[in-house]
Design an enzyme around this catalytic site. Structure first.
Site, PDB file in Angstrom:
ATOM      1  N   HIS A  60       0.872  -1.189   0.000  1.00 34.96           N
ATOM      2  CA  HIS A  60       0.000   0.000   0.000  1.00 34.96           C
ATOM      3  C   HIS A  60       0.905   1.235   0.000  1.00 34.96           C
ATOM      4  O   HIS A  60       1.649   1.455  -0.942  1.00 34.96           O
ATOM      5  CB  HIS A  60      -0.918  -0.114   1.231  1.00 34.96           C
ATOM      6  CG  HIS A  60      -2.024   0.884   1.317  1.00 34.96           C
ATOM      7  ND1 HIS A  60      -2.397   1.702   0.304  1.00 34.96           N
ATOM      8  CD2 HIS A  60      -2.855   1.196   2.348  1.00 34.96           C
ATOM      9  CE1 HIS A  60      -3.414   2.466   0.678  1.00 34.96           C
ATOM     10  NE2 HIS A  60      -3.698   2.183   1.934  1.00 34.96           N
ATOM     11  N   HIS A  99      -2.896  -2.504  -9.610  1.00 41.07           N
ATOM     12  CA  HIS A  99      -3.830  -1.894  -8.665  1.00 41.07           C
ATOM     13  C   HIS A  99      -5.082  -2.743  -8.603  1.00 41.07           C
ATOM     14  O   HIS A  99      -5.492  -3.302  -9.628  1.00 41.07           O
ATOM     15  CB  HIS A  99      -4.192  -0.472  -9.122  1.00 41.07           C
ATOM     16  CG  HIS A  99      -4.746   0.371  -8.033  1.00 41.07           C
ATOM     17  ND1 HIS A  99      -6.067   0.338  -7.688  1.00 41.07           N
ATOM     18  CD2 HIS A  99      -4.144   1.229  -7.185  1.00 41.07           C
ATOM     19  CE1 HIS A  99      -6.252   1.160  -6.677  1.00 41.07           C
ATOM     20  NE2 HIS A  99      -5.114   1.714  -6.347  1.00 41.07           N
ATOM     21  N   ASP A 114       2.421   5.300  -7.126  1.00 40.56           N
ATOM     22  CA  ASP A 114       3.710   5.210  -6.444  1.00 40.56           C
ATOM     23  C   ASP A 114       4.900   5.018  -7.375  1.00 40.56           C
ATOM     24  O   ASP A 114       6.034   5.055  -6.932  1.00 40.56           O
ATOM     25  CB  ASP A 114       3.682   4.034  -5.442  1.00 40.56           C
ATOM     26  CG  ASP A 114       2.796   4.358  -4.265  1.00 40.56           C
ATOM     27  OD1 ASP A 114       2.869   5.502  -3.802  1.00 40.56           O
ATOM     28  OD2 ASP A 114       2.028   3.489  -3.840  1.00 40.56           O
TER      29      ASP A 114
HETATM   30  N1  CMC Z   1       4.253  -7.211 -10.375  1.00 39.71           N
HETATM   31  C1  CMC Z   1       4.114  -8.429 -10.936  1.00 39.71           C
HETATM   32  N2  CMC Z   1       2.953  -9.114 -10.975  1.00 39.71           N
HETATM   33  C2  CMC Z   1       1.894  -8.524 -10.399  1.00 39.71           C
HETATM   34  C3  CMC Z   1       1.947  -7.255  -9.813  1.00 39.71           C
HETATM   35  C4  CMC Z   1       3.190  -6.586  -9.818  1.00 39.71           C
HETATM   36  N3  CMC Z   1       3.318  -5.368  -9.267  1.00 39.71           N
HETATM   37  N4  CMC Z   1       0.742  -6.921  -9.317  1.00 39.71           N
HETATM   38  C5  CMC Z   1      -0.071  -7.958  -9.600  1.00 39.71           C
HETATM   39  N5  CMC Z   1       0.632  -8.917 -10.259  1.00 39.71           N
HETATM   40  C6  CMC Z   1       0.103 -10.187 -10.801  1.00 39.71           C
HETATM   41  C7  CMC Z   1      -0.116 -11.210  -9.704  1.00 39.71           C
HETATM   42  O1  CMC Z   1       1.013 -12.005  -9.509  1.00 39.71           O
HETATM   43  C8  CMC Z   1      -1.301 -11.966 -10.260  1.00 39.71           C
HETATM   44  O2  CMC Z   1      -0.818 -12.829 -11.257  1.00 39.71           O
HETATM   45  P1  CMC Z   1      -1.437 -14.320 -11.397  1.00 39.71           P
HETATM   46  O3  CMC Z   1      -2.859 -14.077 -11.829  1.00 39.71           O
HETATM   47  O4  CMC Z   1      -0.594 -14.980 -12.406  1.00 39.71           O
HETATM   48  O5  CMC Z   1      -1.336 -14.949 -10.035  1.00 39.71           O
HETATM   49  C9  CMC Z   1      -2.132 -10.903 -10.963  1.00 39.71           C
HETATM   50  O6  CMC Z   1      -1.181  -9.884 -11.351  1.00 39.71           O
HETATM   51  C10 CMC Z   1      -3.214 -10.275 -10.092  1.00 39.71           C
HETATM   52  O7  CMC Z   1      -2.586  -9.796  -8.908  1.00 39.71           O
HETATM   53  P2  CMC Z   1      -3.270  -9.758  -7.483  1.00 39.71           P
HETATM   54  O8  CMC Z   1      -2.209  -9.870  -6.446  1.00 39.71           O
HETATM   55  O9  CMC Z   1      -4.389 -10.744  -7.461  1.00 39.71           O
HETATM   56  O10 CMC Z   1      -3.880  -8.309  -7.494  1.00 39.71           O
HETATM   57  P3  CMC Z   1      -4.402  -7.509  -6.248  1.00 39.71           P
HETATM   58  O11 CMC Z   1      -5.524  -6.675  -6.739  1.00 39.71           O
HETATM   59  O12 CMC Z   1      -4.655  -8.403  -5.079  1.00 39.71           O
HETATM   60  O13 CMC Z   1      -3.146  -6.596  -5.886  1.00 39.71           O
HETATM   61  C11 CMC Z   1      -1.661  -4.803  -5.638  1.00 39.71           C
HETATM   62  C12 CMC Z   1      -3.062  -5.230  -6.091  1.00 39.71           C
HETATM   63  C13 CMC Z   1      -1.546  -3.272  -5.745  1.00 39.71           C
HETATM   64  C14 CMC Z   1      -1.443  -5.198  -4.162  1.00 39.71           C
HETATM   65  C15 CMC Z   1      -0.593  -5.496  -6.531  1.00 39.71           C
HETATM   66  O14 CMC Z   1      -0.782  -5.104  -7.871  1.00 39.71           O
HETATM   67  C16 CMC Z   1       0.835  -5.236  -6.081  1.00 39.71           C
HETATM   68  O15 CMC Z   1       1.348  -5.931  -5.205  1.00 39.71           O
HETATM   69  N6  CMC Z   1       1.503  -4.184  -6.677  1.00 39.71           N
HETATM   70  C17 CMC Z   1       2.840  -3.819  -6.233  1.00 39.71           C
HETATM   71  C18 CMC Z   1       2.749  -2.964  -4.993  1.00 39.71           C
HETATM   72  C19 CMC Z   1       2.268  -1.568  -5.291  1.00 39.71           C
HETATM   73  O16 CMC Z   1       2.717  -0.910  -6.213  1.00 39.71           O
HETATM   74  N7  CMC Z   1       1.346  -1.073  -4.448  1.00 39.71           N
HETATM   75  C20 CMC Z   1       0.815   0.271  -4.558  1.00 39.71           C
HETATM   76  C21 CMC Z   1      -0.628   0.276  -4.937  1.00 39.71           C
HETATM   77  S1  CMC Z   1      -1.232   1.894  -5.421  1.00 39.71           S
HETATM   78  C22 CMC Z   1      -1.124   2.878  -4.029  1.00 39.71           C
HETATM   79  C23 CMC Z   1      -1.713   2.316  -2.798  1.00 39.71           C
HETATM   80  O17 CMC Z   1      -2.782   1.707  -2.801  1.00 39.71           O
HETATM   81  O18 CMC Z   1      -1.109   2.528  -1.762  1.00 39.71           O
END
Ligand code: CMC
Length: 436
Positions: free
Chosen positions: A267, A306, A362
């Protein structure tokens, strides 16, 4: 019923009519689908709230597919270009842009609540010199509740108002105190003649000069970053604010919980994690190898993806443009070149395209903070400062919402069935306990 679902429970053959309101069905409508009279009915299972609306809110609207973000109806791009953080904070809390008189009163109130009790400084002195400033912020914001015991009277509108002024006003003071503590520098008092962002820079960076004069471009860039982080509907920390607030503690305690939720690298800690990741990659030629590692599941590309945006985050668009402008002033950064290459490759690669992973807020914000001379550990602190206005508006909306109650989810129990206690001397292994 005009808008409804007809559901047949194949376990019983019974058919039910469930109303659809505003594109949603009430989870409690499913309680009527029961097998026996004492069965509490069908539960709705939704870990991580993937498809559950927890509230009705009139504050922030996001269309993740189209990349749209509106605060009280106003597009984020217009607010970033034409508003100020304080005005946007007023808009979030009150629902309308202020008149000139309301704007002046709001500024006066926020400005005159910036000081913290001297004991807070002693409290901060107790932290180790390399304590992470988010840890200090969580503790001191929680600690503020002990200075304002009247704030527990959350049903009193006047008390809520004062707490809102105090929290928005004191957050930059606490953030700057944490920073100065980490460097062993004397603490700076707020300067009421400066803008919200200018005063923050003053408390962070003033040394021996009599009057701190912020550089207008830097003051402006920081204020825009504050606007871009001011609210983002039901994200993890806002959900924490609402959930903790639902048991009716004072808003300082609820805000401390929200800051803790923001601290994680998934986050608000992501902007710090982006810079650390890019420092590790170091050069443009190592980007393909890093991307291969991400695709192999070794790590995530921080600053990408996201839960809601399945398109370019509109805040990231504004920030990317600003990062380019800031770098024009401060000179090019090799790390920014790495970030641009990461973005270029990721936006063309099928792994990211098929998962609809785009840069989020970010990805570029850390570069601007860095160019402004703000250390990496302070990035999530700045995020928390900006998000305070959003948290408070969501907290108050939740308190005034007659439908809200203490947040208390259900669970699907998957543990042991009832069994008898085995005395210590008779336990040899888990198998014996099952047999017992
Ligand atoms: N890098 C590589 N793969 C990713 C990423 C990433 N940053 N984000 C998601 N994926 C993949 C994930 O591995 C999954 O693949 P598969 O379907 O093969 O298992 C697919 O995309 C869906 O991901 P998810 O984890 O189910 O998605 P989510 O909605 O639960 O997660 C998130 C959202 C923001 C936590 C995630 O995208 C992430 O960890 N991003 C990196 C951290 C980040 O930049 N966070 C800031 C978010 S914006 C500001 C805020 O909210 O604070």
């Amino acid at each position: 019923m005009a808008e409804s679902l007809t559901i047949t429970d194949n376990r019983t053959g019974k058919t039910y009519e469930v109303a659809i309101e505003d594109g949603a069905v009430r989870a409690t409508s499913f309680e009527q689908l029961s097998l026996t009279a004492d069965d509490h009915g069908l539960l709705v299972y939704d870990p991580a709230f993937m498809n559950t609306a927890s509230c009705r809110s009139a504050i922030t609207y996001i269309d993740g597919d189209k990349g749209i973000l509106l605060h009280r109806g106003y597009p984020i791009e217009q607010l970033a270009e034409r508003s100020t953080y304080l005005e946007t904070a007023y808009l979030l809390v009150h629902g309308e842009l202020p008149t000139p008189q309301q704007a002046a009163e709001w500024k006066q109130e926020i400005t005159h609540h910036t000081l913290v009790h001297e004991n807070i400084k002693k409290f901060i002195d107790g932290f180790h010199h390399d304590a992470h400033p988010m840890g200090i912020l969580i503790s001191t914001v929680g600690g503020l509740s002990t200075f304002y015991p009247q704030a527990t009277d959350i049903h009193d509108e006047e008390q809520r108002r004062i707490s809102i002024y105090r929290l928005i006003a004191k957050m930059p003071t606490l953030a700057a105190l944490a920073y100065r503590h980490s460097l062993g520098l004397p603490y700076n008092y707020p300067d009421n003649e400066l803008s919200f962002a200018g005063n923050f820079l003053n408390m962070m960076f003033k040394m021996v000069e009599l009057k701190y004069e912020p550089v207008p471009e830097i003051e402006h860039a920081l204020d825009v970053l504050f606007i871009l982080h001011a609210d983002h509907e039901q994200n993890c920390s806002t959900n924490a604010m609402r959930a903790v607030g639902s048991s009716h503690p004072d808003p300082y305690s609820a805000t401390a919980a929200a800051i803790a939720a923001l601290y994680g690298p998934l986050h608000g800690g992501a902007n710090e994690a982006v810079i650390r990741m890019i420092e590790r990659i170091r050069s443009v030629d190592r980007v393909p190898e890093f991307i291969d590692g991400v695709k192999a599941g070794k790590e995530r590309l921080m600053g990408f993806g996201h839960r809601i945006y399945k398109n370019y985050d509109p805040r990231a668009k504004v920030i990317k443009k600003m990062a380019d402008q800031v770098v024009d002033v401060t000179g090019s950064s090799p790390l920014l070149d790495v970030a641009r290459e990461l973005e270029k490759i990721a936006l063309e690669d099928d792994y990211f395209v098929s998962r609809r992973l785009y840069p989020n807020v970010d990805f570029y914000s850390g570069f601007i903070y860095q160019a402004l001379g703000i250390p990496v550990e302070m990035f999530p602190v700045l995020f928390a400062m900006s998000r305070t206005a959003g948290w408070l508006s969501q907290w108050e909306e939740s308190l005034l919402d007659k439908e809200q109650k203490i947040a208390r989810p259900r669970q699907i129990y998957v543990g042991e069935q009832r069994r008898d206690y085995v005395p210590l001397g008779q336990r040899t292994s888990a198998i014996d306990q099952h047999a017992g």
